[in-house]
Structures are given as structure tokens and as C-alpha cells.
Design a protein around this motif. Structure first.
Motif, PDB file in Angstrom:
ATOM      1  N   UNK A 215       0.856  -1.193   0.000  1.00  0.00           N
ATOM      2  CA  UNK A 215       0.000   0.000   0.000  1.00  0.00           C
ATOM      3  C   UNK A 215       0.886   1.235   0.000  1.00  0.00           C
ATOM      4  N   UNK A 216       0.348   2.323  -0.521  1.00  0.00           N
ATOM      5  CA  UNK A 216       1.112   3.562  -0.552  1.00  0.00           C
ATOM      6  C   UNK A 216       0.213   4.773  -0.524  1.00  0.00           C
ATOM      7  N   UNK A 217       0.768   5.878  -0.068  1.00  0.00           N
ATOM      8  CA  UNK A 217       0.072   7.163  -0.103  1.00  0.00           C
ATOM      9  C   UNK A 217       1.091   8.239  -0.437  1.00  0.00           C
ATOM     10  N   UNK A 218       0.710   9.161  -1.282  1.00  0.00           N
ATOM     11  CA  UNK A 218       1.611  10.247  -1.656  1.00  0.00           C
ATOM     12  C   UNK A 218       0.845  11.556  -1.749  1.00  0.00           C
ATOM     13  N   UNK A 219       1.597  12.636  -1.672  1.00  0.00           N
ATOM     14  CA  UNK A 219       1.008  13.980  -1.702  1.00  0.00           C
ATOM     15  C   UNK A 219       1.885  14.884  -2.549  1.00  0.00           C
ATOM     16  N   UNK A 220       1.285  15.515  -3.543  1.00  0.00           N
ATOM     17  CA  UNK A 220       1.975  16.523  -4.344  1.00  0.00           C
ATOM     18  C   UNK A 220       1.340  17.887  -4.042  1.00  0.00           C
ATOM     19  N   UNK A 221       2.143  18.816  -3.585  1.00  0.00           N
ATOM     20  CA  UNK A 221       1.624  20.104  -3.136  1.00  0.00           C
ATOM     21  C   UNK A 221       1.302  21.027  -4.309  1.00  0.00           C
ATOM     22  N   UNK A 222       0.571  22.071  -4.009  1.00  0.00           N
ATOM     23  CA  UNK A 222       0.219  23.084  -4.999  1.00  0.00           C
ATOM     24  C   UNK A 222       1.443  23.924  -5.353  1.00  0.00           C
ATOM     25  N   UNK A 223       1.522  24.304  -6.615  1.00  0.00           N
ATOM     26  CA  UNK A 223       2.506  25.286  -7.071  1.00  0.00           C
ATOM     27  C   UNK A 223       1.749  26.413  -7.767  1.00  0.00           C
ATOM     28  N   UNK A 224       2.069  27.641  -7.438  1.00  0.00           N
ATOM     29  CA  UNK A 224       1.482  28.779  -8.134  1.00  0.00           C
ATOM     30  C   UNK A 224       2.321  29.093  -9.368  1.00  0.00           C
ATOM     31  N   UNK A 225       1.718  28.955 -10.532  1.00  0.00           N
ATOM     32  CA  UNK A 225       2.391  29.289 -11.788  1.00  0.00           C
ATOM     33  C   UNK A 225       2.149  30.768 -12.082  1.00  0.00           C
ATOM     34  N   UNK A 226       3.227  31.536 -12.133  1.00  0.00           N
ATOM     35  CA  UNK A 226       3.111  32.982 -12.297  1.00  0.00           C
ATOM     36  C   UNK A 226       3.712  33.434 -13.623  1.00  0.00           C
ATOM     37  N   UNK A 227       2.974  34.256 -14.319  1.00  0.00           N
ATOM     38  CA  UNK A 227       3.482  34.941 -15.505  1.00  0.00           C
ATOM     39  C   UNK A 227       3.583  36.413 -15.153  1.00  0.00           C
ATOM     40  N   UNK A 228       4.773  36.972 -15.250  1.00  0.00           N
ATOM     41  CA  UNK A 228       4.992  38.387 -14.963  1.00  0.00           C
ATOM     42  C   UNK A 228       5.620  39.047 -16.182  1.00  0.00           C
ATOM     43  N   UNK A 229       5.005  40.113 -16.633  1.00  0.00           N
ATOM     44  CA  UNK A 229       5.540  40.837 -17.777  1.00  0.00           C
ATOM     45  C   UNK A 229       5.373  40.121 -19.090  1.00  0.00           C
ATOM     46  N   UNK A 230       4.299  39.325 -19.217  1.00  0.00           N
ATOM     47  CA  UNK A 230       4.023  38.696 -20.502  1.00  0.00           C
ATOM     48  C   UNK A 230       3.657  39.727 -21.557  1.00  0.00           C
TER      49      UNK A 230
END
Length: 423
Positions: A215-230
Motif C-alpha cells: 500500500x502507498x500514499x503520496x502527496x503533491x503540493x500546490x505550485x502557483x504558476x506565475x506569468x509576470x511581464x508577458x
């Protein structure tokens, strides 16, 4: 107001892309060719280097050091029919090739293992036919993203191991093209930008109480993808309206949601391995999308304002996966799998860049050991995104008239090939 709304929707498409060609919303889920052939399972198994993505805790249980690479090709067939009738619109042919690279190293009989993974969780291209009804929202989009993940894993006992990796959004770029509705003509706009580097964590626990059960359990956290000066690039805007489109840069942030993954592995015989996974993606973090427009570092106008905000109101969504591998011979492995992916997109919130609905998924694969250390894997995934109709009344009820009413139907075929080397 209409021009501001359509520009807002177009900017939203820049960040969202069509990554949902392989999972609900705009998430891509193509861990490896072995996992794909088994329906995407692997959280509760320790079979391959892709454990770094599926469950870092399982990496310490791998018996050999190794490297594996894989690439898939997505072929989407999308049809749209406007709610008022008229001709059916289809996507122009495009091909996208997300890839994965995994490598892990450690003492042969030791409890510690380190590795690095490079994969493309977001990367797609979508192009609608010229003149389609939603051209003022979207005509063409390309999204590219590359993650790098250094990973470590440790076996606390012979049955229990843990692991964690630093997820790095190392490279990303977006490009969007769309028409602009003007009083007596049509202009065009192109939005182009690069995402800033972002960071998150992928961690997991793996437990194997017997040779037949894990059995296994995993967690991938949130990442904020930011575009600045597009870049905001406008063309064919009538001179009288150009003061209303003064901005040449945009900033925006898109949450790439966290996921919680649980898996069970069963090995009834030495030849047969079965996996069952459940993935919960925390899409409820995605409530709205805001864009701030600037020129020379100062707020600047697009339409009737210097910023725009669009509702998304996604909901958390589950995916269930079932798959198996059968060793027909010592060299040949046969794989089958299936999955059901619930859509996070509520009624009235469907957009052309993510014409999403619940998905029925079927997969197959084969692996062959050419030598004791070198092998090849092939996979095929078919996704049927259930037909979805969105009416004008639903858009009005939700205040989401910055998108298109009509019926979407999408099928996706994804062949893939991978190589692996153990040492």
C-alpha cells in the motif's frame, strides 16, 4: 465591456492550455509507459523509476539502480456545435509530445536511494478552425512546462519506506492567439509569456506487509504558476479604439492544485501484478483568475479597465484507476488498465481551452526485456470525454458569459514508447 470580457477569457486560456487532454481540468497524468499501460496505477507499487513521481516513498524498495525515458504523443479529436445549430467545428490536427526521464542511484543492498526526475505535467497545443463561433475567446494556444524533481527515499525497515522530492517548475512558456471583436471589424491579439520558477513538494509512504500486498500514499503540493511581464501584442485595432488597448504587458497567477494519492498493490502470483489507485485533486483552490495589465510598469487599460477577473469555481475531483501486468514469459510483460476521471468543471463554467467533462479511459501496454539490463515499453491510452452541452441560460445564471454556449465532444488517442536500463 464585451471587448474587456473577451480579452480576459483569452488571457485565461494562456495559463490553462489544453493540458486536460490527458487528465481532468488542465492536469496531465502520463507517469511512464509502464504505468500508462496499467491505467496509470503505481502509488501502491514499487516496480520502476517512475516511483519518483507516483510515490517517492516506494523508490527505496527498488532493487536496482536505473534510468528510464519515455515519450507520448497526444492526438485529440474535438468537435463543437453551437447551441443555435449550424456546422460542426473541429480542431485542426496537432500533435503534442510530453516526455519523462527518471534515474535513481544508491548502494545495491543499502536502505537509501537518491534520484532525479524530469517530466512535463503541462504541455499542449490546440488550434480551432478559422471562423469558428468562439474565435473571440480562442483560436490557437500553445503551452509548455517542464518540472525537475530531485528525490530521496529511505527504507526504515524491510517493509516500510518513505521519500520526498522537491518539485521545481523549471521552465514554462505560453502563447495564445484570438480574434478581437470591434464595432465594425475584427482585430487580433497574441499573448506570449514565460512562467517564473516555482517550487513544491512530492512526498510519500510505502508499506509492504507481505510479498503479495503493498500500500502507498503520496502527496503533491500546490505550485502557483506565475506569468509576470508577458507580452500583449495587438493587431488591426482601429485607431479610434487604440487608447482603450494601451497595455503591452500582463501579470497573472494560476494555482496548479495539490493532489492526494492512495494505492494498493496485489501480487496473487509471481506473474500477475494488480494495482488500484485513487487520486483526489484539490481543484477547489481554483476559484477565479485575475489579470493585471500594464505599460512601462504602470497600470494600463485593456477594454474598460486595468485588470479583469473571471470565475472558475472548480470543485475537488476524484480519479479511480485499475490496472494489471502479466508476465507471459521472463522477457515479455502484458498490461491492461482502465480509469474513470471526474471533471472538476461545473456546469456553466466550461471553456474552449478546457472543454472538459467526466472521462472514460482505457489503456494497454507491453514491455520486453531485450537483455538482462535493457528493456523497451510501449503504451496506448484512449480517452472518451463525455459529451457536454452548455446553454446560454446556464452562462447567464452563473455570470460566465465570457465563454461559448454549445456542445463539445472529444476523443483522445495517446501512443507512447519508453526505454529503461538497470544496473
Amino acid at each position: 465591456m464585451m471587448m474587456a470580457k473577451t480579452l480576459l477569457f483569452a488571457a485565461g486560456a494562456v495559463l490553462l492550455g489544453t493540458s486536460g487532454a490527458t487528465a481532468g481540468g488542465f492536469q496531465v497524468y502520463l507517469p511512464s509507459q509502464q504505468s500508462i499501460g496499467m491505467g496509470g496505477v503505481g502509488v501502491g507499487l514499487s516496480m520502476e523509476q517512475a516511483a519518483q513521481f507516483l510515490n517517492p516513498g516506494a523508490m527505496a524498495m527498488l532493487r536496482q539502480n536505473g534510468v528510464q525515458v519515455g515519450v507520448s504523443a497526444t492526438f485529440a479529436r474535438l468537435a463543437f456545435r453551437p447551441i443555435s445549430g449550424g456546422p460542426q467545428r473541429e480542431l485542426e490536427n496537432t500533435t503534442v509530445t510530453p516526455f519523462n526521464v527518471y534515474a535513481s542511484f544508491g548502494p545495491k543492498d543499502g536502505k537509501f536511494r537518491a534520484g532525479v526526475a524530469v517530466y512535463t505535467p503541462y504541455g499542449s497545443t490546440l488550434k480551432y478552425q478559422p471562423g469558428w463561433e468562439g474565435r473571440f475567446a480562442l483560436t490557437e494556444i500553445t503551452l509548455r512546462a517542464v518540472y525537475v524533481q530531485p528525490t530521496v527515499s529511505y527504507a526504515i525497515t524491510d517493509q516500510l519506506s518513505v521519500g520526498a522530492g522537491l518539485m521545481i517548475l523549471a521552465s514554462g512558456s505560453v502563447n495564445l492567439q484570438r480574434a478581437v471583436a470591434l464595432p465594425s471589424a475584427e482585430g487580433s491579439i497574441e499573448l506570449d509569456g514565460k512562467t517564473k520558477t516555482g517550487f513544491g513538494v512530492n512526498a510519500g509512504i510505502f508499506f509492504k506487509p507481505s510479498d503479495k500486498l503493498s500500500v502507498g500514499i503520496s502527496y503533491r503540493s500546490k505550485i502557483d504558476a506565475k506569468v509576470e511581464g508577458g507580452d500583449v501584442i495587438l493587431a488591426d485595432i482601429t485607431p479610434a479604439l487604440q487608447p482603450n488597448f494601451a497595455a503591452d504587458r500582463f501579470d497573472a497567477t494560476l494555482p496548479l492544485p495539490a493532489t492526494v494519492n492512495i494505492g494498493i498493490g496485489v501480487t496473487p502470483t509471481e506473474k500477475l501484478t494488480i494495482g488500484l489507485d485513487a487520486n483526489l485533486t484539490q481543484w477547489s483552490a481554483y476559484r477565479s483568475l485575475r489579470f493585471d495589465f500594464t505599460k512601462d510598469g504602470q497600470p494600463a487599460q485593456v477594454g474598460r479597465g486595468t485588470f479583469s477577473e473571471s470565475k472558475r469555481s472548480y470543485q475537488d475531483a476524484l480519479t479511480f484507476r485499475l490496472g494489471g501486468q502479466y508476465k507471459a514469459t521472463d522477457e515479455l510483460a502484458l498490461r491492461l488498465g482502465a480509469a474513470y476521471d471526474f471533471s472538476p468543471v461545473k456546469t456553466g463554467y466550461v471553456t474552449p481551452e478546457t472543454p472538459d467533462n467526466d472521462r472514460v479511459i482505457a489503456t494497454a501496454g507491453v514491455g520486453y526485456d531485450i537483455t538482462e539490463n535493457f528493456g523497451v515499453d510501449a503504451s496506448f491510452m484512449f480517452q472518451a470525454i463525455l459529451k457536454r452541452t452548455q446553454t446560454e441560460a446556464q452562462l447567464l445564471d452563473n455570470g460566465t458569459t465570457d465563454r461559448v454556449a454549445g456542445t463539445y465532444r472529444t476523443n483522445i488517442s495517446i501512443p507512447g514508447i519508453g526505454l529503461r536500463y538497470n544496473f
